[in-house]
Structure formats: structure tokens, C-alpha cells
Design a protein around this motif. Structure first.
Motif, PDB file in Angstrom:
ATOM      1  N   LEU A   1       0.831  -1.202   0.000  1.00 60.95           N
ATOM      2  CA  LEU A   1       0.000   0.000   0.000  1.00 60.95           C
ATOM      3  C   LEU A   1       0.869   1.258   0.000  1.00 60.95           C
ATOM      4  O   LEU A   1       0.662   2.192  -0.767  1.00 60.95           O
ATOM      5  N   THR A   2       1.851   1.214   0.902  1.00 62.55           N
ATOM      6  CA  THR A   2       2.739   2.363   1.009  1.00 62.55           C
ATOM      7  C   THR A   2       3.460   2.594  -0.313  1.00 62.55           C
ATOM      8  O   THR A   2       3.602   3.722  -0.775  1.00 62.55           O
ATOM      9  N   LEU A   3       3.899   1.488  -0.899  1.00 59.96           N
ATOM     10  CA  LEU A   3       4.641   1.589  -2.156  1.00 59.96           C
ATOM     11  C   LEU A   3       3.792   2.229  -3.234  1.00 59.96           C
ATOM     12  O   LEU A   3       4.261   3.052  -4.015  1.00 59.96           O
ATOM     13  N   LYS A   4       2.516   1.825  -3.227  1.00 59.00           N
ATOM     14  CA  LYS A   4       1.624   2.393  -4.241  1.00 59.00           C
ATOM     15  C   LYS A   4       1.487   3.886  -4.030  1.00 59.00           C
ATOM     16  O   LYS A   4       1.464   4.660  -4.984  1.00 59.00           O
ATOM     17  N   HIS A   5       1.382   4.277  -2.782  1.00 60.99           N
ATOM     18  CA  HIS A   5       1.155   5.691  -2.505  1.00 60.99           C
ATOM     19  C   HIS A   5       2.411   6.516  -2.587  1.00 60.99           C
ATOM     20  O   HIS A   5       2.394   7.649  -3.033  1.00 60.99           O
ATOM     21  N   ASP A   6       3.503   5.947  -2.163  1.00 64.00           N
ATOM     22  CA  ASP A   6       4.723   6.736  -2.137  1.00 64.00           C
ATOM     23  C   ASP A   6       5.934   5.844  -2.390  1.00 64.00           C
ATOM     24  O   ASP A   6       6.649   5.478  -1.469  1.00 64.00           O
ATOM     25  N   PRO A   7       6.135   5.483  -3.655  1.00 64.56           N
ATOM     26  CA  PRO A   7       7.235   4.568  -3.975  1.00 64.56           C
ATOM     27  C   PRO A   7       8.578   5.121  -3.517  1.00 64.56           C
ATOM     28  O   PRO A   7       9.444   4.387  -3.072  1.00 64.56           O
TER      29      PRO A   7
ATOM     30  N   SER B   1       6.172  -3.424 -17.896  1.00 63.85           N
ATOM     31  CA  SER B   1       6.940  -2.207 -17.688  1.00 63.85           C
ATOM     32  C   SER B   1       6.582  -1.632 -16.330  1.00 63.85           C
ATOM     33  O   SER B   1       5.474  -1.789 -15.846  1.00 63.85           O
ATOM     34  N   ASP B   2       7.572  -1.033 -15.724  1.00 63.52           N
ATOM     35  CA  ASP B   2       7.384  -0.449 -14.400  1.00 63.52           C
ATOM     36  C   ASP B   2       7.783   1.008 -14.443  1.00 63.52           C
ATOM     37  O   ASP B   2       8.548   1.429 -15.300  1.00 63.52           O
ATOM     38  N   THR B   3       7.266   1.724 -13.481  1.00 64.87           N
ATOM     39  CA  THR B   3       7.698   3.103 -13.326  1.00 64.87           C
ATOM     40  C   THR B   3       8.285   3.258 -11.937  1.00 64.87           C
ATOM     41  O   THR B   3       7.655   2.903 -10.954  1.00 64.87           O
ATOM     42  N   ILE B   4       9.503   3.709 -11.893  1.00 62.73           N
ATOM     43  CA  ILE B   4      10.148   3.944 -10.607  1.00 62.73           C
ATOM     44  C   ILE B   4      10.274   5.441 -10.443  1.00 62.73           C
ATOM     45  O   ILE B   4      10.756   6.135 -11.335  1.00 62.73           O
ATOM     46  N   GLN B   5       9.802   5.886  -9.287  1.00 61.19           N
ATOM     47  CA  GLN B   5       9.869   7.329  -9.058  1.00 61.19           C
ATOM     48  C   GLN B   5      10.883   7.576  -7.960  1.00 61.19           C
ATOM     49  O   GLN B   5      10.778   7.042  -6.870  1.00 61.19           O
ATOM     50  N   VAL B   6      11.895   8.328  -8.267  1.00 65.22           N
ATOM     51  CA  VAL B   6      12.873   8.706  -7.242  1.00 65.22           C
ATOM     52  C   VAL B   6      12.933  10.220  -7.249  1.00 65.22           C
ATOM     53  O   VAL B   6      13.497  10.822  -8.149  1.00 65.22           O
ATOM     54  N   GLY B   7      12.347  10.818  -6.240  1.00 67.57           N
ATOM     55  CA  GLY B   7      12.302  12.276  -6.225  1.00 67.57           C
ATOM     56  C   GLY B   7      11.503  12.765  -7.416  1.00 67.57           C
ATOM     57  O   GLY B   7      10.436  12.221  -7.716  1.00 67.57           O
ATOM     58  N   ASP B   8      12.014  13.772  -8.102  1.00 69.32           N
ATOM     59  CA  ASP B   8      11.272  14.292  -9.238  1.00 69.32           C
ATOM     60  C   ASP B   8      11.647  13.554 -10.513  1.00 69.32           C
ATOM     61  O   ASP B   8      11.304  13.940 -11.612  1.00 69.32           O
ATOM     62  N   LEU B   9      12.373  12.508 -10.330  1.00 65.03           N
ATOM     63  CA  LEU B   9      12.902  11.770 -11.464  1.00 65.03           C
ATOM     64  C   LEU B   9      12.096  10.499 -11.654  1.00 65.03           C
ATOM     65  O   LEU B   9      11.790   9.808 -10.694  1.00 65.03           O
ATOM     66  N   ARG B  10      11.745  10.225 -12.890  1.00 69.16           N
ATOM     67  CA  ARG B  10      10.977   9.024 -13.134  1.00 69.16           C
ATOM     68  C   ARG B  10      11.745   8.128 -14.094  1.00 69.16           C
ATOM     69  O   ARG B  10      12.345   8.611 -15.036  1.00 69.16           O
ATOM     70  N   VAL B  11      11.728   6.857 -13.797  1.00 66.51           N
ATOM     71  CA  VAL B  11      12.405   5.919 -14.683  1.00 66.51           C
ATOM     72  C   VAL B  11      11.381   4.905 -15.170  1.00 66.51           C
ATOM     73  O   VAL B  11      10.687   4.285 -14.374  1.00 66.51           O
TER      74      VAL B  11
ATOM     75  N   LEU C   1      15.219  -2.242 -20.453  1.00 63.92           N
ATOM     76  CA  LEU C   1      15.464  -0.944 -21.067  1.00 63.92           C
ATOM     77  C   LEU C   1      14.904   0.083 -20.089  1.00 63.92           C
ATOM     78  O   LEU C   1      13.723   0.062 -19.782  1.00 63.92           O
ATOM     79  N   ALA C   2      15.767   0.912 -19.567  1.00 71.17           N
ATOM     80  CA  ALA C   2      15.316   1.904 -18.586  1.00 71.17           C
ATOM     81  C   ALA C   2      15.456   3.286 -19.190  1.00 71.17           C
ATOM     82  O   ALA C   2      16.509   3.647 -19.706  1.00 71.17           O
ATOM     83  N   ALA C   3      14.372   4.036 -19.149  1.00 74.65           N
ATOM     84  CA  ALA C   3      14.388   5.382 -19.707  1.00 74.65           C
ATOM     85  C   ALA C   3      14.213   6.385 -18.584  1.00 74.65           C
ATOM     86  O   ALA C   3      13.257   6.315 -17.818  1.00 74.65           O
ATOM     87  N   VAL C   4      15.152   7.296 -18.480  1.00 77.76           N
ATOM     88  CA  VAL C   4      15.027   8.362 -17.482  1.00 77.76           C
ATOM     89  C   VAL C   4      14.164   9.455 -18.102  1.00 77.76           C
ATOM     90  O   VAL C   4      14.497  10.006 -19.144  1.00 77.76           O
ATOM     91  N   VAL C   5      13.054   9.703 -17.445  1.00 83.23           N
ATOM     92  CA  VAL C   5      12.020  10.525 -18.040  1.00 83.23           C
ATOM     93  C   VAL C   5      11.846  11.789 -17.229  1.00 83.23           C
ATOM     94  O   VAL C   5      11.864  11.751 -15.999  1.00 83.23           O
ATOM     95  N   ARG C   6      11.714  12.891 -17.899  1.00 79.24           N
ATOM     96  CA  ARG C   6      11.370  14.112 -17.181  1.00 79.24           C
ATOM     97  C   ARG C   6      10.074  14.650 -17.769  1.00 79.24           C
ATOM     98  O   ARG C   6       9.894  14.632 -18.975  1.00 79.24           O
TER      99      ARG C   6
END
Ligand SMILES: Nc1nc2c(ncn2[C@@H]2O[C@H](COP(=O)(O)OP(=O)(O)OP(=O)(O)O)[C@@H](O)[C@H]2O)c(=O)[nH]1
Ligand SMILES: [Mg+2]
Lengths: 515, 168
Positions: A88-94, A217-227, A237-242
Motif C-alpha cells: 500500500l505504502t509503495l503504491k502511494h509513495d514509492p 513495464s514499471d515506473t520507478i519514481q525517485v524524487g522528481d525523477l521518473r524511470v 530498457l530503462a528510460a530516465v524521463v522528465r
């Protein structure tokens, strides 16, 4: 013990004996009083939820300790619940989970990827802000054209995105196979980031036992950065997305993974550890760095086009103006060069003001008004002149003209008393003076008009004197006509009396060309 | 040619896994203890016998009473370092047990057993006979000290040599 206490209802109480009844009660109170209170307290503990919660809370830590000591049952039974909580936590705030479970990564990934881009992003943002006016005009036009609310257009167009980096990672080892970055982006250590992304991915999937599907495919959010992570069989294949890229881009990633896996299947499984064999994937990965040409999204690139268009037309206008200004400038210079008695010594052409330095013969035409005649507005051209004497034939002649006229007018041709006979030598002297003046006049483009004024002295009668004066003038004209006088027009004027015994001249000029 | 390899360090908590990596990668040592949560990844480039090797070093959180080592992180590793603390005999047994368990995830890859904190001779607890016994069963054992740096590079290099192409 309480179980053995007889209840009051079943006790044999003699009827009507209130005193004994009271005695029983007293006895009971004495015997079982403390236990009764305890029972009441226990009952309320069991029945009252908050009381119970407090009680459990008091013993829970030691109970858990005791349970863990006894065996793994409690851990086993609690695991699903803990997992749910984490999920649950992960869903809300990865990001939170990544920071707590893999604390080392959050900061590092941010440091490796984010910071390096900050300057670049700042530059882009600034450019965006600066272009805001042209952009908003374009949006207003679009809103008007499409009939959509302006705010909707702004929202749609403001969703900027950029795929800044692409990692091709060997899934099992987390080793970097290939790494490409968008222009202007710098990265610190793609090897480390590759490993960490893989670890995060594994962590997420292992922890929640979600099998990693091949096309997942997954989305990893680290700060304002999304992968965005696209899974293949052997590669990630990991794409750093802004920003917020259109979801279609995920399909592009999936396609690229599929392609790479097909072409490199044998080198991916097993992977020998030599990343150079994946060098040929570069162009394909680069194709995912969307926005290469129009990095700041389509909307903004159009703004740039508009701005570019404006700049181009401004340049064109400036060029036309410059050319036009140059044309009148050249006209002015030419007129100055053609102006007799004027020498152009310096001409400076500026963007707006122009300067001219010149030398001008005092006899030359005044230069005032010359720039205006060439097409310049007032005060656009400053003309400075210094004095000089021109050796131009015309100016030489003009300078001679005045003294010669004076010489002519000062000339007196004397006659004998009461005679109108012209002395030949005197006639020649007169002709020479007239010729000298007339030739100078001719050199300046003018005709010499010479009036011959006869006169008589005051001796003799007035009538006689008038006739004598006129006769003398006419005779002199006749006599001078026998000599070359350089085209001077001689007129015998009326006589004068009471002056001299002879003839004098009045010289004037008239423009030539109207004969 | 550059070869990239993943290696993992496993063992009980506080045996010095992180310290060994820090000594190997950054040539530094810290007396303070910060337990590792989850995983750490480091990178070390080295030149060995004409090969350029990029080692991605995974530092897994150590095992304690509550947390087991997450052995799944070992998959894809080309080499494993099992670390024990020479001053805590039971950590040697943890390392040996982990080795048996890790094979299921990493396959049979080159391994080395680092018995660490060799600088603390006075507190040494591990029996030499036990180490001889393990050596006889094929264990490659290296006595290391992350504090002094003793045997740290050789330990990692021994493992790297075994992982290189051409080695068995
Ligand atoms: N004297 C001595 N102390 C050491 C040595 N190696 C590590 N230490 C100390 O032992 C403690 C634990 O070291 P770490 O490297 O953090 O241990 P770890 O195995 O990574 O522990 P976890 O991350 O909790 O699994 C630290 O205080 C270190 O300074 C060594 O070779 N000699
Ligand atoms: Mg550690």
C-alpha cells in the motif's frame, strides 16, 4: 476459586428472615469481596474495547518476543499483513519505500542522474519563460481556431517531457550493456545506476512475488525523477524521463527491447561481460531519446519557430532598411562629389546617424539642404565643412570676376573737350577691360552685360551736354565693337551730366543659355 | 577488452563486508558501524593480467536474528565473497551455511571465504582446526583486515582471476 462460590440465588435463605439474609450478605462480602471486585474489573476489561486494547498493548511487545523465541509461526502469520502494508505504502509513495528499503540508492541515483541535469533544465526553463509571450499568442490563436478553452490548450501544451537517458541493462546481472544520453545531458556513473535500477526492480518484484512478465513495464519514481523500465527476457530498457511523456513512448521502448533481444539473443544469454558487443544498439537506443531535435516538446519548438520567423523577418526588414539607407547615402555622397568647389574628406555611415567632413570653397553652393534632397530626414546627417580655395576653372573665374568687374567699372575713358571722337588707344583699353570681365563671366557660365555710360562736364549748355554724353557712349560702343570682347553685350546707356568728360562702364551679369 | 562482472559479499551482520569493499574501492576505513540496509552497489575497475575488469560489487545486508540474507540478489553474480568475523566464531558457520544456500541462486561460481578482522589477534575466536578443515573441503580462505588493508586486494584479485575468461 470464584467458580466454587455459591451464587446467592441458589443459597437456601429462610423465608422472612431478613436479618439472616443480611448476615449472609455480610458474610459473602467478607469472604469474597476482593475477588468480586477483581472479577468486575476483569469483566469490564473484556467487555470494554479500549480497556482491552490498552491491556493487549501492555503485553504485546513481550508476547511477540516470546512468540519469536518459540518459533517462526508469528512471523509467518504476520508476513502477509506486513507485505500488504508495504504494498500500500509503495503504491502511494514509492520514493518513500525506496528511501527506506534501499536508502543508499535514493540519494545516489538522484545524485548521479538529477544533479547533472539541473543546469540544463534551468536553461530550458529560462528559455521557456522568455518565449512566453510568443507562445501564449500562438496558444490564443489555437484556442480561437479550435474553439477549445484557452486553459485547456495551455494545459496540454505545458506537459513538457523529455527522455534524457536510456540504459540497456542485462537483467540478471544488472550490468550496463549500453547507455545513451540526450544532447546536453551529463551522467556520472551509468554502471552504478544500472545496477541500482536492477536492484530496485528486483526488490519490487521479489517483495510482492509479482512475476516479472516479459513485456511488463514499471515506473520507478525517485524524487522528481521518473524511470520507465521495460522488461525483456534478458534485458531491461530503462528510460530516465522528465515531465509527462505520452504513453505511446512506452510502446516504443517495448519495441526496442524486443528488437535488441532478437538481434543479440546469443550474446545476452549467457552474457560474457563484454559490453562492446552491444555498441551497435546505439542508434536504436538513440531513437528513444525523444525530442532530440525538438527536445522541449513540439509546442515549444513551434514557439522557437515563431520566434525564429520573427527574427528572420526582423533581419530581412533591417537588411532592406540598410540597403535603402545605403542607396540614399550613396546618392548624397555622389551629389557632394559632383558639387563644384566641395571636396569630400571623410564620410562615416552609422546605423542611424551619418557624418560627413568636407572642404568647401566660399564660392561653392551652400551645402545646407543637401542631405534632405538625398532623402534623409532632418538631423540624420551632420555635414561639417572647412574652407578652401578650389582650383576648378569655374571658381578661378568666379574669383577673377569681381576684381575684373571692379576694374572695368573703375575705368574712365577720356574724351577731348566737346568731342565724341574715340581715341583708338582708349578704345582698345576699354575693349581689354571688357574682354577680361566678359571672359571670366563666360567661364562661370554667365554673360557679361556692359552698359556704357557717357557723360559730359559741366561746361556748356545742358542740352549740348546731354547730346554729347550720348554721342560719346555710342561712339565708344562702335569703337569697342571693332575689338574682341569675349561675347560681352555692350549697351550704350543714357548719358550723364556734370560728372566727367568721358565714358564709364556699369557691368552686370546674366545667365547664359537663354539666347 | 573490458569485462564487466558482478560479485556479491555475504555474511553475518557486522563482520566487515561494507568495510572490506570500502577498503578495496576507496582505500578507506571507518571504525564506526553503519549497518547496511538492503543492498549497496559499488564499482571497482582493475587491471589483471592484461584484462580490464569492471567489478560491480554488491554489498548485501548481513544476516542477524531477524533478517535473513536476501540471496536472490546473488543471481547473475560471477563470484561470491563469504565474510566471517574472526572474533565471532559463529559467523564462520553462518558464512558456510550461506554458501550452501547461495548456490541455488548464483549457480556454482568462484567463491572465496574472507575471515576478517585479523588485526584483532587478542580477541580471535575462530579455531585454526576449523579453518584447516574447511580448506581441506575446497574452500579458498583468506585472512583479511579491512582496518589495516591486509590481504584485501589479494582476496578480491584472487576471486577476479578465477572469474576471468579462460579460468576454470
Ligand atoms: N578492527 C577491525 N574492525 C573492523 C574490520 N572490518 C570491519 N570492522 C568494524 O566492524 C564494524 C562492522 O563493519 P561493517 O563493514 O559495517 O560490517 P557489515 O558486514 O557491512 O555489517 P552489516 O552491513 O550490518 O551486515 C565496523 O565498526 C567496522 O569498523 C577489521 O578488519 N578490523
Ligand atoms: Mg554493511
Amino acid at each position: 476459586m470464584p467458580a466454587s462460590i455459591p451464587s446467592s440465588g441458589s443459597a437456601p435463605v429462610p423465608a422472612g428472615d431478613a436479618e439472616r439474609d443480611q448476615a449472609w450478605a455480610e458474610l459473602r462480602r467478607l469472604l469474597v469481596g476482593p475477588e468480586r471486585e477483581q472479577i468486575g474489573e476483569l469483566r469490564s476489561r473484556i467487555e470494554d474495547d479500549s480497556e482491552r486494547a490498552g491491556a493487549v498493548a501492555r503485553v504485546l511487545p513481550s508476547a511477540v518476543d516470546a512468540s519469536l523465541e518459540r518459533g517462526p509461526e508469528l512471523r509467518r502469520s504476520m508476513q502477509p499483513m506486513v507485505r500488504d502494508v508495504i504494498e500500500l505504502t509503495l503504491k502511494h509513495d514509492p520514493a518513500l519505500v525506496i528511501d527506506t528499503v534501499l536508502p543508499f540508492f535514493g540519494t545516489l541515483i538522484r545524485r548521479y542522474i538529477t544533479n547533472a541535469l539541473q543546469d540544463f533544465m534551468d536553461a530550458v526553463n529560462q528559455a521557456q519563460e522568455r518565449s512566453v509571450s510568443t507562445r501564449s499568442i500562438a496558444w490564443r490563436v489555437e484556442a480561437w481556431r479550435t474553439g477549445k478553452p484557452y486553459a485547456e490548450i495551455v494545459l496540454a501544451k505545458s506537459l513538457l517531457y523529455r527522455i534524457e537517458q536510456i540504459f540497456l541493462i542485462h537483467r540478471q546481472t544488472g550490468l550496463k550493456l549500453q547507455h545513451r544520453v540526450a544532447r546536453g545531458v551529463e551522467t556520472k556513473d551509468a554502471d552504478m545506476v544500472s545496477g541500482m535500477l536492477t536492484a530496485i526492480e528486483d526488490f519490487i518484484h521479489d517483495s510482492f512475488s509479482t512475476a516479472i512478465g516479459e513485456k511488463q513495464s514499471d515506473t520507478i519514481q525517485v524524487g522528481d525523477l521518473r524511470v520507465w523500465v521495460q522488461h525483456g527476457r534478458h534485458a531491461l530498457l530503462a528510460a530516465v524521463v522528465r515531465g509527462a511523456p505520452p504513453l505511446e513512448l512506452k510502446e516504443r521502448l517495448a519495441q526496442v527491447v524486443e528488437d535488441v533481444e532478437r538481434k543479440f539473443e546469443d550474446r545476452l544469454n549467457p552474457y560474457a561481460g563484454d559490453p562492446s558487443v552491444f555498441a551497435p544498439t546505439a542508434p536504436e537506443l538513440d531513437s528513444c531519446l525523444l525530442g532530440r531535435g525538438d527536445v522541449e516538446t513540439g509546442g515549444s519548438s513551434r514557439n522557437w519557430k515563431i520566434a525564429g520567423g520573427l527574427a528572420a523577418s526582423a533581419l530581412l526588414a533591417a537588411a532592406v532598411l540598410w540597403w535603402w539607407d545605403g542607396a540614399r547615402w550613396n546618392r548624397l555622397l555622389a551629389s557632394l562629389r559632383n558639387e563644384p568647389g566641395v571636396v569630400l574628406t571623410e564620410a562615416r555611415r552609422g546605423w542611424y546617424y551619418h557624418e560627413i567632413e568636407s572642404l568647401r570653397d566660399p564660392l561653392a553652393n551652400p551645402l545646407e539642404g543637401l542631405p534632405e534632397r538625398a532623402g534623409f530626414g532632418a538631423n540624420r546627417v551632420s555635414v561639417r565643412t572647412g574652407p578652401f580655395l578650389s582650383l576648378d576653372a569655374r571658381f578661378v573665374a568666379m574669383r577673377e570676376l569681381e576684381p575684373r568687374r571692379r576694374a572695368l567699372e573703375d575705368l574712365r575713358i577720356a574724351f577731348a573737350v566737346d568731342s565724341s571722337v574715340v581715341d583708338r588707344a582708349e578704345a582698345e583699353r576699354a575693349a581689354a577691360a571688357i574682354r577680361s570681365f566678359a571672359s571670366s563671366a563666360a567661364a562661370t557660365g554667365q554673360r557679361a552685360i556692359v552698359e556704357v555710360l557717357g557723360s559730359a562736364d559741366s561746361t556748356g549748355t545742358a542740352t549740348r551736354n546731354t547730346v554729347l554724353a550720348a554721342m560719346r557712349a555710342r561712339e565708344l560702343v562702335k569703337a569697342v565693337s571693332g575689338f574682341e570682347t569675349a561675347g560681352a553685350v555692350l549697351r550704350a546707356g543714357s548719358g550723364e551730366t556734370g560728372a566727367i568728360r568721358g565714358v564709364r562702364f556699369r557691368a552686370s551679369l546674366e545667365p547664359r543659355g537663354n539666347e | 577488452m573490458i569485462v564487466q562482472k558482478k560479485i556479491c559479499l555475504l555474511g553475518a551482520y557486522a563482520v566487515g563486508k561494507t568495510s572490506l569493499i570500502r577498503r578495496f574501492v576507496e582505500r578507506m576505513f571507518d571504525e564506526r558501524y553503519f549497518t547496511t540496509v538492503g543492498v549497496r552497489i559499488d564499482k571497482k575497475e582493475l587491471s589483471l593480467d592484461g584484462h580490464d575488469v569492471t567489478m560491480m560489487v554488491w554489498d548485501l545486508a548481513g544476516e542477524d536474528d531477524v533478517t535473513r540474507v536476501d540471496l536472490r540478489r546473488c543471481k547473475g553474480a560471477s563470484g561470491l565473497v563469504f565474510v566471517a568475523d574472526g572474533c565471532r566464531a559463529h559467523t564462520l558457520e553462518t558464512a558456510v551455511r550461506l554458501a550452501a544456500e547461495a548456490e541455488a541462486f548464483a549457480g556454482s561460481v568462484p567463491c572465496v571465504l574472507a575471515v576478517n578482522k585479523v588485526d584483532l589477534a587478542a580477541e580471535w575466536e575462530v579455531e585454526e582446526s576449523r579453518l584447516d578443515d574447511l580448506a581441506a573441503r575446497g574452500w579458498k580462505i583468506v585472512r583479511t583486515s579491512a582496518k589495516t588493508g591486509h590481504n584485501v586486494d589479494p582476496m578480491f584479485e584472487t576471486l577476479a582471476r578465477e572469474m576471468l575468461p579462460g579460468a576454470d
